[in-house]
Design an enzyme around this catalytic site. Structure first.
Site, mmCIF file in Angstrom:
data_model
loop_
_atom_site.group_PDB
_atom_site.id
_atom_site.type_symbol
_atom_site.label_atom_id
_atom_site.label_comp_id
_atom_site.label_asym_id
_atom_site.label_seq_id
_atom_site.Cartn_x
_atom_site.Cartn_y
_atom_site.Cartn_z
ATOM 1 N N LYS A 136 0.826 -1.205 0.000
ATOM 2 C CA LYS A 136 0.000 0.000 0.000
ATOM 3 C C LYS A 136 0.866 1.263 0.000
ATOM 4 O O LYS A 136 0.589 2.222 -0.714
ATOM 5 C CB LYS A 136 -0.941 -0.009 1.214
ATOM 6 C CG LYS A 136 -2.035 -1.060 1.134
ATOM 7 C CD LYS A 136 -2.812 -1.153 2.437
ATOM 8 C CE LYS A 136 -3.868 -2.254 2.378
ATOM 9 N NZ LYS A 136 -4.568 -2.427 3.667
ATOM 10 N N GLN A 177 -4.940 -0.635 9.944
ATOM 11 C CA GLN A 177 -4.478 -1.892 9.373
ATOM 12 C C GLN A 177 -4.912 -3.055 10.264
ATOM 13 O O GLN A 177 -4.635 -3.075 11.462
ATOM 14 C CB GLN A 177 -2.957 -1.879 9.221
ATOM 15 C CG GLN A 177 -2.390 -3.093 8.517
ATOM 16 C CD GLN A 177 -2.802 -3.189 7.059
ATOM 17 O OE1 GLN A 177 -3.049 -2.190 6.398
ATOM 18 N NE2 GLN A 177 -2.873 -4.403 6.553
ATOM 19 N N ASP A 195 -11.358 2.105 4.116
ATOM 20 C CA ASP A 195 -11.549 0.649 4.069
ATOM 21 C C ASP A 195 -13.029 0.276 3.955
ATOM 22 O O ASP A 195 -13.361 -0.897 3.787
ATOM 23 C CB ASP A 195 -10.947 -0.016 5.309
ATOM 24 C CG ASP A 195 -9.671 -0.780 4.979
ATOM 25 O OD1 ASP A 195 -9.347 -0.930 3.781
ATOM 26 O OD2 ASP A 195 -8.981 -1.218 5.910
#
Length: 280
Positions: free
Chosen positions: A47, A91, A116
């Site tokens: 990422k 994360q 997300d």
């Protein structure tokens, strides 16, 4: 037919780079990493590489395995109020002691900075087929169907996963396209009875050779979103060599994971549009 998803991702990142450069202000992402999960570190590395490629700034805040929920809440609250922060990435997975409050931590993120797509707000919009920020892997799989020029209307789809990152959002995305969708999981007996009748199978189990040739009908499409690490080797759920002789199968590595990273960057751009009431 084969898809070179790695090359496609790089091409699309160049297009996104041009879009970011055209914006009047710089985008910036807060990345929160808690603990030392090895798989998580690999995903994060990819990422960050993509962020650097498209010229998006980021701040990486690392916490030890014993970090408290209050520390995360404080950081997220500060980032929510910071107009310079376009998106916030927590994360996953989190350390075990934080799993009980994971949903509260996720839902502390501003809905428009939720790149997300995991807040209750965005999940609720998804279930009502409304425009929202969508979990990257599920969104990426839908992009793969478009690349394959597949009409999903009336297709019999089996998803072997019920997570909030893949199975659940993908269920609603496919329903929106008029597919007939079934989710199966570890508590379902004889999964083969479902998969061998399916036009499309999406698997994200994390078990090597979980999907074998006898489980898939000829001409089917198999999307392998599973990740299995054996030392330096990475493979998916599908016995690729044998299953690919009778069906289309996405490769692992350089398959779904490539598009997941692309959608992560795309969600940052969409978050900027949301922030400025320019969502398309």
């Amino acid at each position: 037919m084969e898809l070179d998803l790695k090359t496609y991702k790089e091409e699309q990142l160049e297009l996104l780079k041009a879009k970011f450069l055209a914006l009047k202000e710089k985008c910036k992402v807060l990345i929160i990493e808690v603990g030392d999960d090895p798989g998580s570190k690999v995903y994060l590395k990819n990422k960050i590489k993509a962020l650097n490629k498209v010229g998006v700034d980021y701040v990486l805040e690392r916490f030890s395995c014993d970090a408290s929920a209050d520390e995360l809440f404080t950081l997220i609250t500060k980032a929510n109020a910071d107009p310079a922060i376009t998106g916030i990435l927590l994360q996953l997975p989190l350390p075990e002691h934080l799993t009980l409050v994971k949903e509260k931590i996720i839902n502390a993120i501003d809905k428009d900075k939720d790149i997300d797509g995991l807040t209750l707000y965005n999940k609720g919009l998804l279930t009502s087929f409304s425009d929202c920020l969508i979990p990257c892997t599920a969104k990426g799989i839908m992009r793969i169907f478009k690349l394959l020029n597949v009409s999903l209307k009336g297709k019999n789809v089996v998803i072997i996963n019920r997570s909030e990152l893949i199975g659940l959002p993908l269920f609603f995305l496919l329903l929106k396209e008029d597919a007939s969708v079934r989710i199966v999981h570890s508590q379902v007996e004889n999964i083969k009875e479902y998969t061998k009748k399916a036009d499309i199978v999406v698997t994200a189990v994390g078990k090597k050779d979980f999907i074998t040739k006898d489980m898939i009908r000829k001409g089917a499409i198999v999307i392998d979103a599973g990740i299995v690490r054996e030392g330096r080797l990475v493979c998916g759920d599908v016995d690729y060599i044998n299953v690919s002789k009778k069906a289309f199968v996405t490769k692992v590595p350089y398959g779904v994971g490539q598009i997941t990273v692309l959608e992560f960057i795309d969600n940052i751009y969409r978050a900027f549009l949301l922030k400025n009431n320019k969502i398309q």
